[in-house]
Design an enzyme around this catalytic site. Structure first.
Site: not given
Length: 580
Positions: A299-303
């Site tokens: 999820g958004s941890t990849f941002k």
């Protein structure tokens, strides 16, 4: 007439009655004859005994010159006493050790009455497989195991039964004092005391297994193996994960505490777990080690990685802005923000508001090849190298297209292990060096020899700022619930929709919070994932900021003292913005 009288006199003398006493000469002759006869009998007896013991001696010599396997179906007792080294945590606390025990065996060819033997054994071991044991005892074999690893009480009770053909062989049994506390890291052994999971298997792979097979580790006190785990931190981590599972009614939870400067895993847990003292529990489907053996869309941890990629490429600066006013439509898909601001956003705003649109535009600026190369550089697309055997291979598209790059930028389309995510995040925090994780102690000097520069130090400094901003109270960032008074915590949330029946479902989530502290000069990365959490009572939603983030905060609050990180407060008891 005189001659005739002498002859008659001689005849009368020869025909004397038998009862008349013998003369001394006659008695001495009889005694000599009887003595000679007794002497002959003694000589014969001695010869017989001599031949008998000569035969026994020759047979013993013959057995002594042959291999043990030829003359006995039972292994020597000391061959079963294969020692394993103790496993210790970084402070010397015992995680695994050997204890002496015995196992019950039978020699069926010496069993007089199998039925009676089974009835007697059942009085001590009522859970015996009667049919299977009867089949073993009725065979013509010379050796059969009946029960491995008895308790001293059971051994004493069976000895008191006095069953012929029943015996005991000494063995070793692995004991884990902490039970399930660190089960997925420590691992477990099989019935023969051979490591088959976790660090137990790693130890065997370093030569112990080969030595045991060669009989060279018999009864030896081996040097303990010290792990990088801190049992105190490990307990805190597992305890808070268990509390989170219960509080948010999740199906699973996992987490790791990682030293960003050495790559040491200080604590790692995955729930549900199992007790290595009863390793059969590990076979249950939900006992997977989710941190290293499970792959997930993070999820958004990849941002955090997408933003670091954009900044490190030189194509994007912290002062740049991107248009997030409208959704992105590509390949039949629509990319939009969860809580859209519908305006132009700066790079810090894209990060703290977790904008899918802004992140996708940064990835598009770098390009598909640059995106794939950067994630590979951070180790997110290849199999992680570490001592733990249970490590999964990440999944990625066979061919990267623009739609893949855009969705991967915000954490969909690539599945990787949570531990890899934490390791890559450590590189963003420690000045830009990727250090492969280790479950063994490692000094900063040793880490420097294996560290690989992956981003510029200036990029790392910018990422620290963004992570701190996102977790600061009042900033509007999604990680503010992870803030801990006295400690500078930074982080990034990730709420990933899971695939159900081939489609992403907004009702089923895999949540994560990726954090570092003290964020001004990070020492540790803490990552928590919660699988399928439900909204807490009184809440409408179950996003990562509402469950994974506060769980990280609780872990940091309880474990910071054990990690040697001291809180900083001013005279007004407010946390100071100082560099650690």
């Amino acid at each position: 007439m005189r001659k005739l009288g002498i002859l008659l006199s001689g005849k009368r003398a020869a025909s004397k009655p038998a009862g008349r006493s013998q003369t001394p000469l006659e008695f001495d002759g009889v005694r000599k004859a009887q003595g000679a006869q007794a002497k002959n009998r003694i000589i014969i007896a001695i010869a017989c005994f001599g031949l008998f013991y000569t035969a026994i001696g020759a047979r013993l010599v013959q057995y002594g010159m042959r291999s043990p396997e030829t003359v006995s179906s039972i292994s020597r007792a000391d061959q079963l006493l294969i020692s394993r080294p103790d496993l210790l945590d970084r402070n010397g606390e015992v995680l695994a050790t050997d204890i002496r025990t015995v196992s019950l065996f039978a020699e069926p060819n010496k069993i007089v009455d199998p039925d009676e033997a089974i009835e007697l054994l059942a009085t001590v071991l009522p859970d015996l497989d009667m049919r299977g044991i009867h089949r073993k005892l009725s065979s013509n074999s010379r050796f059969q195991w009946l029960r491995r690893q008895l308790t001293p009480k059971q051994q004493s009770q069976i000895l008191a039964l006095g069953i012929p053909g029943i015996g005991f062989r000494p063995e070793t049994r692995r004991f884990y004092p902490g039970g399930p506390t660190a089960s997925h890291v420590v691992g477990h052994v099989n019935i023969d005391n051979k490591g088959i999971a976790g660090m137990e298997k790693y130890v065997d792979g370093q030569g112990l297994g080969d030595l045991a097979a060669a009989g060279l580790t018999v009864n030896e006190d081996l040097k303990p193996v010290r792990l990088s785990l801190d049992l105190r931190v490990q307990h805190v981590l597992r305890d808070e994960l268990a509390a989170a599972m219960d509080r948010y009614k999740a199906i699973a939870a996992a987490g790791v505490v990682l030293n960003v400067n050495t790559g040491e895993v200080i604590g790692m847990s995955s729930l549900p777990d199992y007790d290595p003292n009863n390793p059969v529990e590990a076979l249950q489907k939900d006992r997977l080690n989710r941190m290293s053996a499970g792959t997930y869309e993070m999820g958004s941890t990849f941002k955090a990685f997408t933003t670091a990629m954009a900044l490190d490429s030189g194509l994007v600066k912290m002062s740049d802005s991107f248009d997030a006013r409208g959704a992105i439509r590509i390949g039949g898909f629509t990319i939009k923000d969860f809580h859209g601001k519908n305006r132009i956003l700066s790079v810090p705003e894209i990060f703290i508001y977790s904008s899918n649109i802004g992140t996708a535009r940064m990835a598009d600026l770098v390009g598909i090849d640059g995106h794939k190369e950067f994630l590979t550089r951070l180790g997110l697309l290849t199999r992680m190298q570490t001592e733990l055997p249970e490590v999964a291979m990440p999944n990625q598209p066979a061919e990267w297209k623009k739609i893949n790059s855009i969705t991967i930028s915000f954490g969909h389309g690539v599945s990787t292990t949570p531990l890899q995510t934490a390791v890559a995040a450590a590189a963003l925090m420690n000045g830009g060096k990727l250090i492969e994780p280790t479950f063994l102690p490692r000094t900063a000097e040793q880490a420097a020899t294996v560290a690989v520069p992956v981003i510029e130090p200036s990029t790392s400094q910018n990422m620290r700022y963004l992570m701190k901003l996102n977790a600061t109270k009042g900033s509007g960032g999604s990680g503010s619930r992870a803030a801990v008074d006295g400690f500078r915590v930074g982080g990034k949330t990730g709420t990933a929709e899971k695939v159900v029946d081939g489609r992403y479902s907004s009702a089923v989530r895999f949540n994560a919070f990726l954090s570092a502290f003290p964020i001004d000069n990070p020492e540790y990365v803490v990552l928590v994932v919660i699988d399928e959490p439900k909204p807490e009572e009184g809440m409408r939603s179950a996003t990562a900021g509402l469950n994974a983030a506060p769980t990280v905060g609780a872990i940091i609050r309880r474990s910071a003292a054990f990690l040697g990180v001291r809180p900083r407060f001013g005279n007004d008891m407010q946390a100071l913005s100082l560099s650690y």
